[in-house]
Scaffold this active site. Structure first.
Site, PDB file in Angstrom:
ATOM      1  CE  LYS A 118      -9.327   0.305   5.800  1.00  0.00           C
ATOM      2  NZ  LYS A 118      -9.023  -0.675   6.841  1.00  0.00           N
TER       3      LYS A 118
ATOM      4  CD  GLU B  77      -3.017   1.061   2.241  1.00  0.00           C
ATOM      5  OE1 GLU B  77      -3.885   1.947   2.289  1.00  0.00           O
ATOM      6  OE2 GLU B  77      -3.018   0.066   3.000  1.00  0.00           O
TER       7      GLU B  77
END
Length: 446
Positions: free
Chosen positions: A267, A251
């Site tokens: 997410k 990420e």
């Protein structure tokens, strides 16, 4: 404006070259192990910094001397004082600051938040000024030493000729969580109650696994196993004396190329399956999940708000919403938010507006951070903070330090968790927290 010197070298595996620098001061490897043209193209290796910014319980220090300004203000000052011309066609980090910002540094950015001062795992922030960097372009399969002076390049080239013996073990056993399964599920249920009561929309709740570090353990050897078990676009290894960090993060917190800012929150997660049919079903379940998409969209809205504080009006955009990305162990939903930084704002302002990343706090951010502290009752250290570089040529790239192991004070720590919403099932969230760290734990096996 300064101009760096560059010389091409033989392009070898960055982690193999890191072995040759073992024992040098403040070794830093920022590595794209899962490689692609846009996210996993470059790696960087550095050691023996010219200067250091450190934030700890006693304050902010520059080269060991107390500094009255905040670390973010100091970063912007150093950027202005050391402006460097970007060498076109070479990897983006060409010298500047590299290191980590711990998750716990976030409480300094929100002084009104009710967050206890836990006994620290590590300094809140360590950024080193590297005036010499080995930089790798994996698409071209080329590498360079980029330095402020030819003499520093000579020193680096000499160090990279070393052939050290590989010793030590990557194995650690005897892991214990700071939660029982029952207590973790109760913590998730409590978070859902707070959401339904209107206290927050979402919070990221994690559990910490820890174990004593055996005498023969080699953190760099462990990282080299981890990078094979869980290849990632934003991987890193750092040996900063009192702490070693091995990260296999997928990420990005933010990237700034001098004009455009990009954030890439993750997410929504499903495990991988060796059976192609079951794996395809898991992808279909993830992409159709109202809970996961809602979780992702909430964090996108939070980041749009964070970026708008330091971006030119009308420039905050979402070119990708809930896109699918697949890694060695998991599938993720990923969104992309872009903007243009306001004139007169520096990277310190950008970090101040966005840190910690919304995907590992929740929304609203300050209240979510308070609830995380209440429930987890422990510091996170580098985990859920950020690792990366801030180049004096105006290029910045910082990850979110998930899938990350920390070694300090004789203790190894690994954390995993997930975003909790009103739709969260406590048992499923417990299983997801284990899925997140599965490949890390496999890398610790003898």
């Amino acid at each position: 404006m300064r101009e760096a010197h560059a010389r091409e070298i033989v392009c070898l595996e960055p982690s193999a070259l890191a072995l040759r620098l073992k024992g040098q001061r403040h070794l830093t490897l920022l590595e794209s192990v899962m490689r692609s043209e846009h996210l996993g193209r470059y790696s960087f290796l550095a050691c023996n910094p010219a200067a250091t910014i450190e934030v700890n319980a006693r304050g902010t220090f520059f080269n060991g001397v107390p500094h009255r300004k905040s670390a973010l203000t100091l970063i912007d000052r150093l950027m202005n004082d050391n402006r460097q011309r970007h060498l076109v066609g070479l990897p983006p980090f060409q010298g500047g600051l590299a290191g980590y910002i711990s998750y716990d540094y976030g409480r300094r950015l929100e002084p009104h938040a009710r967050i206890p001062d836990f006994a620290p795992i590590c300094p809140d922030l360590v950024l080193h000024h590297y005036d010499c960097v080995a930089a790798f372009d994996h698409m071209q399969e080329r590498a360079w030493i980029i330095s402020e002076t030819p003499e520093r390049a000579d020193e680096m080239e000499e160090l990279l000729r070393h052939r050290p013996k590989v010793t030590g073990s990557h194995a650690i056993e005897g892991w214990q969580s700071n939660f029982t399964r029952e207590d973790y599920e109760k913590a998730i249920a409590r978070t859902v109650e707070l959401i339904l009561a209107g206290d927050i929309f979402q919070a990221n709740i994690t559990q910490m696994f820890s174990a004593p570090i055996p005498e023969a353990f080699d953190p760099l050897g462990f990282y080299r196993v981890l990078r094979q078990k869980n290849p990632a676009t934003f991987a890193a290894y750092m040996d900063y004396g009192s702490i070693q960090i091995a990260s296999s993060s997928p990420e990005r917190l933010l990237r700034h190329d001098g004009t455009t800012v990009e954030a890439r929150p993750i997410k929504g997660t499903r495990r991988r399956d060796a059976d192609p049919v079951r794996d395809a079903n898991l992808i279909a379940d993830l992409t159709a999940s109202r809970k996961d998409r809602a979780e992702n969209v909430m964090i996108v809205d939070l980041l749009r708000n964070d970026l708008s504080r330091v971006s030119k009006p009308g420039t905050v955009k979402v070119p990708m919403l809930c896109g699918l990305e697949t890694y060695a162990n998991v599938h993720h939903l990923v969104s992309v938010i872009t903007s243009e930084l306001k004139d007169g704002h520096g990277v310190g302002d950008l970090i101040g507006a966005t840190f910690p990343g919304g995907s590992i706090t929740g929304a609203p951010k300050i209240r979510a951070m308070e609830i995380i502290a209440e429930i987890e009752r422990a510091p996170r250290g580098v985990y859920c903070g950020s690792i990366g570089y801030i180049g004096f040529n105006g290029r910045t790239d910082l990850n979110i330090a998930i899938r990350t192991a920390q070694f300090s004070g004789g203790i190894a720590r690994v954390q995993g968790g997930g975003g909790i919403t009103a739709r969260s099932n406590p048992a499923a969230e417990y299983e997801e927290s284990l899925t997140k760290i599965k490949r890390i734990m496999e890398a610790f096996r003898p």
